[in-house]
Design a protein around this motif. Structure first.
Motif, PDB file in Angstrom:
ATOM      1  N   TRP A  98       0.818  -1.224   0.000  1.00  0.00           N
ATOM      2  CA  TRP A  98       0.000   0.000   0.000  1.00  0.00           C
ATOM      3  C   TRP A  98       0.851   1.273   0.000  1.00  0.00           C
ATOM      4  CZ3 TRP A  98      -3.990  -1.828  -1.862  1.00  0.00           C
ATOM      5  CH2 TRP A  98      -4.588  -3.001  -1.391  1.00  0.00           C
ATOM      6  N   ARG A  99       2.179   1.111  -0.082  1.00  0.00           N
ATOM      7  CA  ARG A  99       3.107   2.216  -0.328  1.00  0.00           C
ATOM      8  C   ARG A  99       2.999   3.321   0.707  1.00  0.00           C
ATOM      9  NH1 ARG A  99       4.093   3.056  -6.691  1.00  0.00           N
ATOM     10  NH2 ARG A  99       5.828   4.159  -5.719  1.00  0.00           N
ATOM     11  N   CYS A 100       3.408   2.984   1.918  1.00  0.00           N
ATOM     12  CA  CYS A 100       3.466   4.007   2.964  1.00  0.00           C
ATOM     13  C   CYS A 100       4.581   4.995   2.628  1.00  0.00           C
ATOM     14  CB  CYS A 100       3.736   3.352   4.324  1.00  0.00           C
ATOM     15  SG  CYS A 100       3.623   4.512   5.699  1.00  0.00           S
ATOM     16  N   ARG A 101       4.263   6.275   2.671  1.00  0.00           N
ATOM     17  CA  ARG A 101       5.216   7.316   2.288  1.00  0.00           C
ATOM     18  C   ARG A 101       5.993   7.851   3.477  1.00  0.00           C
ATOM     19  NH1 ARG A 101       0.779   8.761  -1.133  1.00  0.00           N
ATOM     20  NH2 ARG A 101       0.221  10.589   0.125  1.00  0.00           N
ATOM     21  N   VAL A 102       5.852   7.190   4.618  1.00  0.00           N
ATOM     22  CA  VAL A 102       6.588   7.555   5.821  1.00  0.00           C
ATOM     23  C   VAL A 102       7.425   6.347   6.230  1.00  0.00           C
ATOM     24  CG1 VAL A 102       6.405   8.373   8.206  1.00  0.00           C
ATOM     25  CG2 VAL A 102       4.683   9.045   6.518  1.00  0.00           C
ATOM     26  N   PRO A 103       8.698   6.544   6.653  1.00  0.00           N
ATOM     27  CA  PRO A 103       9.488   5.400   7.111  1.00  0.00           C
ATOM     28  C   PRO A 103       8.782   4.671   8.255  1.00  0.00           C
ATOM     29  CG  PRO A 103      10.883   7.328   6.864  1.00  0.00           C
ATOM     30  CD  PRO A 103       9.469   7.810   6.699  1.00  0.00           C
ATOM     31  N   VAL A 104       8.800   3.340   8.213  1.00  0.00           N
ATOM     32  CA  VAL A 104       8.094   2.536   9.213  1.00  0.00           C
ATOM     33  C   VAL A 104       9.089   1.651   9.948  1.00  0.00           C
ATOM     34  CG1 VAL A 104       6.272   0.844   9.631  1.00  0.00           C
ATOM     35  CG2 VAL A 104       6.029   2.507   7.767  1.00  0.00           C
ATOM     36  N   ARG A 105       9.006   1.674  11.256  1.00  0.00           N
ATOM     37  CA  ARG A 105       9.786   0.752  12.089  1.00  0.00           C
ATOM     38  C   ARG A 105       8.828  -0.287  12.663  1.00  0.00           C
ATOM     39  NH1 ARG A 105      14.291   2.260  16.716  1.00  0.00           N
ATOM     40  NH2 ARG A 105      14.812   0.108  17.283  1.00  0.00           N
ATOM     41  N   PHE A 106       9.145  -1.576  12.476  1.00  0.00           N
ATOM     42  CA  PHE A 106       8.279  -2.656  12.926  1.00  0.00           C
ATOM     43  C   PHE A 106       8.835  -3.273  14.206  1.00  0.00           C
ATOM     44  CE2 PHE A 106       5.629  -2.701   9.230  1.00  0.00           C
ATOM     45  CZ  PHE A 106       6.451  -2.271   8.198  1.00  0.00           C
ATOM     46  N   LEU A 107       7.921  -3.639  15.103  1.00  0.00           N
ATOM     47  CA  LEU A 107       8.328  -4.167  16.405  1.00  0.00           C
ATOM     48  C   LEU A 107       7.309  -5.203  16.859  1.00  0.00           C
ATOM     49  CD1 LEU A 107      10.181  -3.953  18.961  1.00  0.00           C
ATOM     50  CD2 LEU A 107       8.608  -2.169  19.777  1.00  0.00           C
ATOM     51  N   GLY A 108       7.773  -6.349  17.329  1.00  0.00           N
ATOM     52  CA  GLY A 108       6.886  -7.384  17.843  1.00  0.00           C
ATOM     53  C   GLY A 108       6.574  -7.156  19.312  1.00  0.00           C
ATOM     54  N   TYR A 109       5.332  -7.435  19.708  1.00  0.00           N
ATOM     55  CA  TYR A 109       4.978  -7.308  21.124  1.00  0.00           C
ATOM     56  C   TYR A 109       5.889  -8.168  21.995  1.00  0.00           C
ATOM     57  CZ  TYR A 109       0.527  -5.046  19.903  1.00  0.00           C
ATOM     58  OH  TYR A 109      -0.429  -4.177  19.438  1.00  0.00           O
ATOM     59  N   GLN A 110       6.189  -9.373  21.522  1.00  0.00           N
ATOM     60  CA  GLN A 110       7.009 -10.276  22.308  1.00  0.00           C
ATOM     61  C   GLN A 110       8.415  -9.715  22.495  1.00  0.00           C
ATOM     62  OE1 GLN A 110       5.114 -10.962  19.723  1.00  0.00           O
ATOM     63  NE2 GLN A 110       3.872 -12.810  20.069  1.00  0.00           N
ATOM     64  N   THR A 111       8.971  -9.130  21.430  1.00  0.00           N
ATOM     65  CA  THR A 111      10.302  -8.530  21.533  1.00  0.00           C
ATOM     66  C   THR A 111      10.283  -7.361  22.497  1.00  0.00           C
ATOM     67  OG1 THR A 111      10.739  -9.144  19.236  1.00  0.00           O
ATOM     68  CG2 THR A 111      12.182  -7.493  20.206  1.00  0.00           C
ATOM     69  N   LEU A 112       9.231  -6.570  22.451  1.00  0.00           N
ATOM     70  CA  LEU A 112       9.107  -5.420  23.348  1.00  0.00           C
ATOM     71  C   LEU A 112       9.150  -5.841  24.802  1.00  0.00           C
ATOM     72  CD1 LEU A 112       8.517  -2.360  23.695  1.00  0.00           C
ATOM     73  CD2 LEU A 112       6.079  -2.929  23.591  1.00  0.00           C
ATOM     74  N   SER A 113       8.497  -6.942  25.140  1.00  0.00           N
ATOM     75  CA  SER A 113       8.440  -7.365  26.532  1.00  0.00           C
ATOM     76  C   SER A 113       9.672  -8.152  26.967  1.00  0.00           C
ATOM     77  CB  SER A 113       7.180  -8.198  26.782  1.00  0.00           C
ATOM     78  OG  SER A 113       7.179  -9.362  25.987  1.00  0.00           O
ATOM     79  N   GLN A 114      10.339  -8.813  26.017  1.00  0.00           N
ATOM     80  CA  GLN A 114      11.421  -9.713  26.392  1.00  0.00           C
ATOM     81  C   GLN A 114      12.810  -9.081  26.310  1.00  0.00           C
ATOM     82  OE1 GLN A 114      10.876 -13.124  23.856  1.00  0.00           O
ATOM     83  NE2 GLN A 114       8.844 -13.575  24.685  1.00  0.00           N
ATOM     84  N   SER A 115      12.946  -8.019  25.515  1.00  0.00           N
ATOM     85  CA  SER A 115      14.270  -7.433  25.317  1.00  0.00           C
ATOM     86  C   SER A 115      14.338  -6.032  25.920  1.00  0.00           C
ATOM     87  CB  SER A 115      14.604  -7.378  23.821  1.00  0.00           C
ATOM     88  OG  SER A 115      15.802  -6.659  23.613  1.00  0.00           O
ATOM     89  N   ASP A 116      15.088  -5.886  27.002  1.00  0.00           N
ATOM     90  CA  ASP A 116      15.267  -4.566  27.625  1.00  0.00           C
ATOM     91  C   ASP A 116      16.011  -3.632  26.681  1.00  0.00           C
ATOM     92  OD1 ASP A 116      14.036  -5.632  29.829  1.00  0.00           O
ATOM     93  OD2 ASP A 116      15.886  -5.927  30.966  1.00  0.00           O
ATOM     94  N   LEU A 117      17.019  -4.153  25.984  1.00  0.00           N
ATOM     95  CA  LEU A 117      17.813  -3.310  25.091  1.00  0.00           C
ATOM     96  C   LEU A 117      16.957  -2.755  23.956  1.00  0.00           C
ATOM     97  CD1 LEU A 117      21.174  -5.301  24.815  1.00  0.00           C
ATOM     98  CD2 LEU A 117      20.761  -3.138  26.016  1.00  0.00           C
ATOM     99  N   THR A 118      16.113  -3.613  23.384  1.00  0.00           N
ATOM    100  CA  THR A 118      15.256  -3.145  22.297  1.00  0.00           C
ATOM    101  C   THR A 118      14.287  -2.083  22.805  1.00  0.00           C
ATOM    102  OG1 THR A 118      15.391  -5.260  21.133  1.00  0.00           O
ATOM    103  CG2 THR A 118      13.530  -3.824  20.591  1.00  0.00           C
ATOM    104  N   TYR A 119      13.691  -2.335  23.960  1.00  0.00           N
ATOM    105  CA  TYR A 119      12.748  -1.362  24.522  1.00  0.00           C
ATOM    106  C   TYR A 119      13.417  -0.009  24.733  1.00  0.00           C
ATOM    107  CZ  TYR A 119      10.366   1.169  28.247  1.00  0.00           C
ATOM    108  OH  TYR A 119       9.782   2.152  29.014  1.00  0.00           O
ATOM    109  N   LEU A 120      14.587   0.010  25.345  1.00  0.00           N
ATOM    110  CA  LEU A 120      15.259   1.278  25.617  1.00  0.00           C
ATOM    111  C   LEU A 120      15.675   1.973  24.323  1.00  0.00           C
ATOM    112  CD1 LEU A 120      17.437   0.184  28.675  1.00  0.00           C
ATOM    113  CD2 LEU A 120      15.380   1.623  28.701  1.00  0.00           C
ATOM    114  N   ASP A 121      16.080   1.186  23.329  1.00  0.00           N
ATOM    115  CA  ASP A 121      16.451   1.762  22.034  1.00  0.00           C
ATOM    116  C   ASP A 121      15.243   2.401  21.358  1.00  0.00           C
ATOM    117  OD1 ASP A 121      18.293   2.098  19.685  1.00  0.00           O
ATOM    118  OD2 ASP A 121      16.819   0.753  18.783  1.00  0.00           O
ATOM    119  N   VAL A 122      14.117   1.678  21.353  1.00  0.00           N
ATOM    120  CA  VAL A 122      12.908   2.208  20.720  1.00  0.00           C
ATOM    121  C   VAL A 122      12.416   3.439  21.465  1.00  0.00           C
ATOM    122  CG1 VAL A 122      10.489   1.721  20.184  1.00  0.00           C
ATOM    123  CG2 VAL A 122      12.225  -0.016  19.749  1.00  0.00           C
TER     124      VAL A 122
END
Length: 445
Positions: A98-122
């Motif tokens: 659908w050609r999003c014209r804005v850069p998109v960052r994708f993140l999994g709920y599981q990664t958000l809860s399990q990785s402290d480093l990813t959470y702090l980076d995001v």
């Protein structure tokens, strides 16, 4: 109307972002027009900073989010798209389509809860962006005490815009809605948990056999209209009309004598514990054990296999043992569960498009994200407690573009636990409430 977002001057997208698609007006040549519900949803959210798109699976929720981001492209640096890990690849593909014209960052709920480093980076990254955040399958954040909910709420404070997407906004009770709307903005309902409980629920009390008091709350129907009036400006809800007939069937299967003996022993142990001290953990243990015993009965699994043998259909199972027993009685089949590697799954799904064999899935791996509309039937070898999983599973074949009549077949045992599960799913309630407060366990189980 929501809390004031933190924003900053535009910055170059990071390497973790999917680059925006080239601008091409409303979309690539030949891109299909928006459906009526999609257009209405976009019109509803056009002037809002927050919104909830409660569109059934197969109605194109992802495109609504992409078009909304595109309409705000001049005010955004990025989109943060959070979804169940199992559907991230599908979501990325749709965002590209659908050609999003804005850069998109994708993140999994599981990664958000399990990785402290990813959470702090995001979190640090979000504070530097003019950001729109999308909570896809937003019932994943309905537990206010979960790590994923708390972390996503913290990230939300840095977003200029927020959108929730789900086809099953309510899977247990009104608390599901409150958690999702509070995440969008606490100003929508403007009530704390205690006030919400006493405004929209009725308190019940019962004296147990041991003299202790049990207290529980049930929805206070007269006040639901008031709750709806608060939510309505920020919600767009629509049901999918696939334009073909839909049929639901149910088969009851006898279970073997050994299974019935084990089942009755488990039930009687529970009833003894219930009479003695009525503790919740006895109830929860019993419910899970009885469900597993009924689902994995060899006679029932063999009977289910006879129903699906040689058919181009999907078979949803709760347990791997159940899945394996059904597979054992099939001459030909395809099978995916949590231990199937990702690359192998894609090969199996590709085979399923052309081979007329039953595909055996577990709810955890098969109920989210897959588009399997090339078949028009699915079987539920056993039913989970969770209403959302059932609706998601149906939606693998119930999608826009389906051209053939749909058939959903439920397989149940002749044991009482399956009666309770069916009532639970019809009410979209929590099974424990049926047992504890409304049904005499000795009369149904």
């Amino acid at each position: 109307m929501p809390h004031t977002p933190i924003s900053s001057p535009p910055r170059p997208p990071t390497a973790q972002l999917a680059p925006p698609a080239p601008s091409a007006g409303p979309g690539p040549p030949g891109q299909q027009a928006l459906t009526g519900p999609q257009s209405e949803a976009l019109e509803r959210f056009a002037r809002l900073k927050v919104g909830a798109a409660f569109l059934e699976q197969g109605m194109g929720k992802s495109r609504v989010a992409v078009e909304l981001a595109n309409s705000r492209a001049h005010r955004l640096d990025a989109v943060l798209w959070v979804a169940p890990y199992s559907v991230l690849a599908t979501v990325e593909e749709e965002v590209t389509t659908w050609r999003c014209r804005v850069p998109v960052r994708f993140l999994g709920y599981q990664t958000l809860s399990q990785s402290d480093l990813t959470y702090l980076d995001v979190l640090a990254w979000a504070r530097r962006q003019r950001l729109m955040i999308v909570a896809d399958e937003s019932t994943f954040i309905k537990n206010a005490h979960s790590k994923r909910h708390r972390r996503l709420t913290e990230i939300r404070t840095s977003a200029d815009y927020a959108l929730v997407l789900t086809g099953t906004p309510l899977t247990r009770d009104l608390w599901d809605l409150k958690r999702q709307l509070d995440w969008l903005s606490p100003k929508i309902l403007a009530t704390d948990d205690r006030a919400f409980r006493y405004r929209y629920f009725t308190m019940h009390q019962r004296i147990q056999r041991d003299g202790s008091e049990r207290v529980w709350f049930e929805t206070h129907t007269p006040n639901v209209a008031h709750l709806k009036s608060l939510m309505e400006p920020y919600i767009y809800e629509a049901r999918l009309d696939v334009g073909v007939p839909e049929n639901a069937r149910e088969y009851e299967h006898d279970v073997s004598a050994p299974t019935r003996t084990v089942y009755e022993r488990e039930r009687d142990d529970f009833l003894d514990a219930w009479a003695a001290w009525g503790q919740d953990h006895a109830l929860f243990r019993m419910l899970g054990n009885l469900k597993r015993i009924a689902a994995t009965d060899p006679d029932k699994c063999r009977s289910v296999a006879e129903q699906v043998a040689g058919r181009h259909t999907i078979v949803f199972c709760q347990y791997r043992k159940e899945q394996q027993q059904i597979a054992h009685h099939l001459d030909g089949h395809l099978l995916v569960n949590g231990s199937t590697p990702a690359a192998e799954r894609e090969q199996i799904y590709a085979r399923f498009r052309t081979e007329g064999l039953p595909l055996l899935l577990t709810y955890g791996t098969g109920s989210f994200g897959l588009n399997l509309q090339h078949v028009n039937s699915c079987h539920f070898a056993s039913m989970p407690f969770n209403y959302e999983l059932v609706e998601q599973a149906r939606s693998r074949i119930r999608r826009m573009g389906q051209t053939r009549p749909l058939t959903y077949t439920t397989h149940v045992s002749d044991l009482g636990i399956d009666v309770l599960v069916a009532q639970n799913l019809r009410r979209k309630d929590w099974l424990a409430r049926l047992v504890r407060h409304e049904i005499d366990p000795t009369g149904t189980l």
